[in-house]
Design an enzyme around this catalytic site. Structure first.
Site, PDB file in Angstrom:
ATOM      1  N   ASP A  43       9.477  -1.409 -10.622  1.00  0.00           N
ATOM      2  CA  ASP A  43       9.972  -2.106  -9.520  1.00  0.00           C
ATOM      3  C   ASP A  43      10.753  -3.732 -10.824  1.00  0.00           C
ATOM      4  OD1 ASP A  43       9.405  -1.021  -6.708  1.00  0.00           O
ATOM      5  OD2 ASP A  43       8.279  -2.024  -6.267  1.00  0.00           O
TER       6      ASP A  43
ATOM      7  N   ASP B 294      -4.820   0.418  -1.007  1.00  0.00           N
ATOM      8  CA  ASP B 294      -5.930   1.288  -0.906  1.00  0.00           C
ATOM      9  C   ASP B 294      -7.118   2.106  -0.333  1.00  0.00           C
ATOM     10  OD1 ASP B 294      -6.497  -1.338  -2.207  1.00  0.00           O
ATOM     11  OD2 ASP B 294      -6.835   0.280  -4.112  1.00  0.00           O
TER      12      ASP B 294
END
Length: 538
Positions: A151, A304
């Protein structure tokens, strides 16, 4: 309320002391405004007796109750770890595990397809290390796909990463360089975008490594067999080993905190409940379990933990491998560490807000597991402990020097904290002599964690802020890093203000108190002031 009363308490006690001195030196002469002075003094004493002291006693009582809960939780986790060690209950003995075997007839067909994802964002210093480590993993090349999810916004870094991928591709490594035209969802968005490619459907398992993580070549050989032979397992989590722990005092203290996290929280959760929070990296997922839970979501900054809780609520099991280590890097700049701690405290609190009712209404797991996730995993460890650490040790305890009528028991200030500190220090024996610095620094960081937790719980501004933790790679080995410009630009006013307040409390206790609390207060004030001028880290 306490913020308004603090200066009044100090001024009132100082004023009374001054009046006493004046009276003594004046041979008992009454001041001209004796009646007014007595009236104000009486009013203040009544307010203090009827309002301030009862309120402060109530706050102390609440803190002591929370402290008992925290102490019991800490003792419980350490007892579980002790039991695991004494009984030698290694994961290889609890779960079935067999080394991967070559099959001459099937060639590599008995090896499952594994996808390795490495999300990165402008990682100039470490991209070569992480890509190289992933490409050196020992696994049949036709059964391994490596995906670089870049990114980056810096064209120069993008070109470097692309060239690095092309270099490994020329060595017959199945590596894919993937980019997207936005940063929506940050890391979760990148991981979700990576899962949409057609070749991912061929894979059974997904290994994730952040850009500064370097797995050993045998990582997959040690982790994957757990998932192959135990269909109830969804996640295999390795622990982190820190390549730059010796860089400075701040990294040494981070090592102590994270070692305790892995030793106590992760290992006890794995051994007792087969559930713990995914650390976001250095883990291998069963893709089928991820898909059943809905895959990656970007509703918080802890994608996560979000995934781990959702998968756990489907009654999948997790296993933590304590002796499977992956090299990683600790933030060595104080500003980077503060941003990381904000994300790590704000995200779980916000996830707790969003998932509490979902956990309560879940029908796939037993009530004891729901209680464990809500109370122990979220409420106690991710919410209460931050508030308690900051308010008790940095607000209540210092302020108590102005209110000698309120007695705080010794067990809550000396004995029990010493026991918990010893529990934490055991995880990093080589740094035992740093335990005092560690405690003081943790109290400083508790202020930022408390703020982050508050922002996450009430979804205030910065709730979805994601500042990528700066990595330095081998930079520190080759050159010294300059400090950031002028002193005023490095001043952190929150730490400075807290340091000044605790310093005032320490001076007052030294001058008028009858305890030795000022010894702790002077040290804690120093820790805040040093952090306030960013004189920590590299």
């Amino acid at each position: 309320m306490l913020q308004l009363l603090k200066p009044l308490l100090f001024l009132q006690d100082s004023f009374l002391a001054l009046l006493s001195i004046m009276k003594f030196h004046g041979g008992g002469r009454k001041p001209p405004v004796d009646g007014v002075g007595i009236s104000m003094n009486t009013m203040w004493k009544e307010t203090k007796t009827t309002l301030i002291i009862p309120m402060f006693k109530y706050l102390v009582s609440m803190c002591l109750i929370i402290w008992l809960l925290v102490f019991v939780e800490c003792a419980y986790m350490n007892l579980v770890v002790l039991y695991v060690k004494l009984s030698n209950r290694k994961p290889e003995k609890v779960y079935k595990w067999e080394a991967m075997q070559e099959d001459m007839e099937l060639a590599h067909q008995n090896y499952p397809m594994v996808l390795v994802q490495i999300p990165m964002y402008n990682e100039r210093e470490v991209f070569e290390l992480s890509i190289g480590a992933a490409c050196r993993l020992i696994w049949p090349s036709d059964r391994l796909i490596i995906q670089i999810l870049d990114d980056s916004t810096d064209p120069a870094i993008m070109e470097l990463v692309s060239m690095e991928c092309a270099k490994w591709a020329s060595k017959d490594i199945n590596i894919h360089y993937q980019r997207r035209d936005n940063r929506n969802g940050y890391k979760a968005g990148a991981l979700k975008h990576g899962m949409r490619h057609s070749y991912v459907k061929l894979c059974d398992y997904l290994a994730i490594f952040d850009a500064d993580f370097q797995p050993e070549p045998d990582y997959l050989q040690r982790a994957i067999p757990f998932l192959i032979h135990n269909p109830e397992l969804a996640l295999v989590q390795a622990r982190w080993r820190f390549v730059n722990a010796n860089t400075c005092l701040m990294t040494r203290m981070q090592e102590m905190t994270l070692n305790y996290h892995f030793m106590a929280e992760q290992q006890s959760g794995s051994a007792r409940h087969a559930f713990f929070g995914f650390n976001g990296t250095a883990g291998v997922w069963r893709i089928a379990a991820m898909e059943e839970a809905g895959g990656w979501k970007d509703r918080t900054t802890v994608e996560d933990m979000d995934l781990a809780v959702r998968v756990g609520l489907l009654d999948w099991k997790f296993v933590f491998i304590n002796d499977l280590e992956v090299k990683s890097e600790l933030p060595s700049k104080f500003k980077a560490f503060r941003f990381q701690q904000h994300r790590w405290s704000c995200g779980p609190a916000n996830l707790f807000r969003k998932m509490t009712m979902e956990i309560i209404h879940n029908k796939r797991v037993k009530i004891w597991k729901k209680f464990y996730v809500i109370y122990s995993f979220f409420f106690l460890r991710k919410i209460i402990v931050h508030f308690f650490t900051f308010f008790f040790y940095c607000v209540i305890l210092p302020t108590s020097v102005f209110l000698p009528e309120v007695k705080i028991p010794t067990w809550s200030t000396i004995y029990s904290p010493s026991i918990i500190t010893l529990f934490g220090a055991i995880a990093t024996p080589r740094s035992f002599y740093l335990v005092v610095f560690w405690v003081l620094f943790e109290n400083v960081m508790a202020m930022h964690r408390t703020k982050g937790t508050f922002i996450g719980l009430f979804e205030r501004e910065r709730v979805n802020e994601w500042v990528v933790t700066e990595k330095l790679g081998d930079t520190l080995k080759t050159k010294l890093l300059p400090r950031n410009g002028q002193l005023l630009k490095r001043v952190n006013m929150k730490e400075v203000m807290m340091g000044i307040y605790i310093l005032c409390c320490a001076c007052y206790d030294f001058a008028f108190g009858n305890t030795f609390l000022y010894l702790y207060l002077f040290m804690q004030a120093t820790a805040f002031l040093i952090s306030g001028v960013s004189f920590v880290g590299t």
